[in-house]
Every structure is written in C-alpha cells, then in structure tokens.
Design a protein around this motif. Structure first.
Motif, PDB file in Angstrom:
ATOM      1  N   ASP A   1       0.833  -1.208   0.000  1.00  0.00           N
ATOM      2  CA  ASP A   1       0.000   0.000   0.000  1.00  0.00           C
ATOM      3  C   ASP A   1       0.868   1.259   0.000  1.00  0.00           C
ATOM      4  OD1 ASP A   1      -2.425  -1.284  -0.081  1.00  0.00           O
ATOM      5  OD2 ASP A   1      -3.142  -0.485   1.835  1.00  0.00           O
ATOM      6  N   GLY A   2       0.540   2.192  -0.901  1.00  0.00           N
ATOM      7  CA  GLY A   2       1.221   3.478  -0.941  1.00  0.00           C
ATOM      8  C   GLY A   2       2.567   3.466  -1.639  1.00  0.00           C
ATOM      9  N   LYS A   3       2.969   2.337  -2.199  1.00  0.00           N
ATOM     10  CA  LYS A   3       4.268   2.241  -2.869  1.00  0.00           C
ATOM     11  C   LYS A   3       4.076   1.709  -4.288  1.00  0.00           C
ATOM     12  CE  LYS A   3       7.033   1.815   1.259  1.00  0.00           C
ATOM     13  NZ  LYS A   3       8.094   1.116   1.924  1.00  0.00           N
ATOM     14  N   PRO A   4       5.057   1.966  -5.165  1.00  0.00           N
ATOM     15  CA  PRO A   4       4.934   1.438  -6.523  1.00  0.00           C
ATOM     16  C   PRO A   4       5.078  -0.085  -6.527  1.00  0.00           C
ATOM     17  CG  PRO A   4       6.997   2.672  -6.257  1.00  0.00           C
ATOM     18  CD  PRO A   4       6.226   2.794  -4.967  1.00  0.00           C
ATOM     19  N   PRO A   5       4.507  -0.755  -7.538  1.00  0.00           N
ATOM     20  CA  PRO A   5       4.632  -2.220  -7.624  1.00  0.00           C
ATOM     21  C   PRO A   5       6.074  -2.655  -7.866  1.00  0.00           C
ATOM     22  CG  PRO A   5       3.270  -1.344  -9.427  1.00  0.00           C
ATOM     23  CD  PRO A   5       3.711  -0.192  -8.590  1.00  0.00           C
ATOM     24  N   VAL A   6       6.393  -3.855  -7.392  1.00  0.00           N
ATOM     25  CA  VAL A   6       7.714  -4.460  -7.577  1.00  0.00           C
ATOM     26  C   VAL A   6       7.519  -5.725  -8.416  1.00  0.00           C
ATOM     27  CG1 VAL A   6       9.647  -5.591  -6.398  1.00  0.00           C
ATOM     28  CG2 VAL A   6       8.553  -3.586  -5.365  1.00  0.00           C
ATOM     29  N   THR A   7       8.287  -5.851  -9.490  1.00  0.00           N
ATOM     30  CA  THR A   7       8.213  -7.034 -10.345  1.00  0.00           C
ATOM     31  C   THR A   7       9.270  -8.034  -9.901  1.00  0.00           C
ATOM     32  OG1 THR A   7       7.409  -5.726 -12.204  1.00  0.00           O
ATOM     33  CG2 THR A   7       8.369  -7.872 -12.725  1.00  0.00           C
TER      34      THR A   7
ATOM     35  N   GLY B   1       2.771  -7.106   9.253  1.00  0.00           N
ATOM     36  CA  GLY B   1       1.715  -6.103   9.195  1.00  0.00           C
ATOM     37  C   GLY B   1       1.645  -5.280   7.927  1.00  0.00           C
ATOM     38  N   THR B   2       2.493  -5.562   6.949  1.00  0.00           N
ATOM     39  CA  THR B   2       2.504  -4.797   5.699  1.00  0.00           C
ATOM     40  C   THR B   2       1.275  -5.147   4.860  1.00  0.00           C
ATOM     41  OG1 THR B   2       4.921  -4.793   5.686  1.00  0.00           O
ATOM     42  CG2 THR B   2       3.818  -4.342   3.594  1.00  0.00           C
ATOM     43  N   ILE B   3       0.429  -4.176   4.582  1.00  0.00           N
ATOM     44  CA  ILE B   3      -0.726  -4.419   3.714  1.00  0.00           C
ATOM     45  C   ILE B   3      -0.217  -4.450   2.274  1.00  0.00           C
ATOM     46  CG2 ILE B   3      -2.939  -3.542   2.905  1.00  0.00           C
ATOM     47  CD1 ILE B   3      -3.310  -2.294   5.685  1.00  0.00           C
ATOM     48  N   HIS B   4      -0.561  -5.522   1.577  1.00  0.00           N
ATOM     49  CA  HIS B   4      -0.041  -5.718   0.224  1.00  0.00           C
ATOM     50  C   HIS B   4      -0.983  -6.576  -0.603  1.00  0.00           C
ATOM     51  CE1 HIS B   4       1.243  -9.273   2.477  1.00  0.00           C
ATOM     52  NE2 HIS B   4       1.289  -9.915   1.320  1.00  0.00           N
ATOM     53  N   SER B   5      -0.701  -6.643  -1.885  1.00  0.00           N
ATOM     54  CA  SER B   5      -1.377  -7.576  -2.784  1.00  0.00           C
ATOM     55  C   SER B   5      -0.307  -8.112  -3.732  1.00  0.00           C
ATOM     56  CB  SER B   5      -2.498  -6.879  -3.560  1.00  0.00           C
ATOM     57  OG  SER B   5      -2.002  -5.800  -4.302  1.00  0.00           O
ATOM     58  N   HIS B   6      -0.596  -9.229  -4.357  1.00  0.00           N
ATOM     59  CA  HIS B   6       0.338  -9.754  -5.358  1.00  0.00           C
ATOM     60  C   HIS B   6      -0.448 -10.487  -6.422  1.00  0.00           C
ATOM     61  CE1 HIS B   6       0.380 -13.479  -2.795  1.00  0.00           C
ATOM     62  NE2 HIS B   6       0.439 -12.601  -1.818  1.00  0.00           N
ATOM     63  N   TRP B   7       0.114 -10.491  -7.643  1.00  0.00           N
ATOM     64  CA  TRP B   7      -0.628 -11.059  -8.767  1.00  0.00           C
ATOM     65  C   TRP B   7       0.286 -11.500  -9.892  1.00  0.00           C
ATOM     66  CZ3 TRP B   7      -0.598  -5.917  -7.443  1.00  0.00           C
ATOM     67  CH2 TRP B   7      -0.142  -4.999  -8.384  1.00  0.00           C
TER      68      TRP B   7
END
Length: 103
Positions: free
Chosen positions: A49-55, A67-73
């Motif tokens: 959240d709040g940061k650019p995506p990392v590949t 506790g880091t809110i994140h998503s991945h795909w």
C-alpha cells in the motif's frame, strides 16, 4: 503440500507450490508475521500500500515485514506464476488477514 511445524512457541509455515493462473490475484491483505516470497517460475508483481509495484522474476525473493498491507498477482496472459512463501510466527498468528479493497 503445506508444511507447518511448531518451533519453541513459534509456527513455521512453508507453502512450496502456490500457483496463480494467468491474471490470478491475491487482493489486499496482511500477515501478523513477516513473510518471504521466492519466485520459482513466471513473473509476479507485489505491491505494498502506498508504494509502486515491484516485479519479481524466477529466482528472485522479497521480504515483507510484519503487518505490511499488500497484494500480489500474476500479470501474464499466458504463463502461470509459481512461488514459495515462508512465514515464521507465533503459533496461530501467521495466516493472512484480508483487507477491504481501496475505493
């Protein structure tokens, strides 16, 4: 195969073969423990959240603090994404906790 073992009051979890089909996503969530992702094949995108995506590509890893809110795909339209995730947590406190989608 999932491996979960108690270790002196802690829980070690390794999901050795999560696999996302092309376009597969794990929406916003967090873990009440640190987690490390390691890409086995394909390409994955991780976004905190709040940061650019990392590949991340095969052979690369990423550490995610507690506790880091994140998503991945999986951004691919043709290739599956396979990865390993490692979690070490207090017993019964390592599973992911969903967060509402952002509006």
């Amino acid at each position: 195969m999932n491996v979960a073992k108690p270790y002196v009051g802690f829980w070690f979890h390794c999901s050795p073969n999560p696999e996302y089909a092309p376009g597969g996503i794990n929406p916003r969530h967090f873990h009440p423990a640190a987690i490390t992702f390691h890409i086995l094949s394909g390409t994955g995108i991780f976004q905190e959240d709040g940061k650019p995506p990392v590949t991340l590509r095969a052979g690369e890893s990423l550490f995610v603090p507690t506790g880091t809110i994140h998503s991945h795909w999986n951004p691919s339209t043709t290739e599956n994404l396979r990865f390993v995730e490692f979690i070490v947590a207090e017993k019964d406190k390592g599973r992911s906790i969903p967060r509402p989608l952002k509006k």
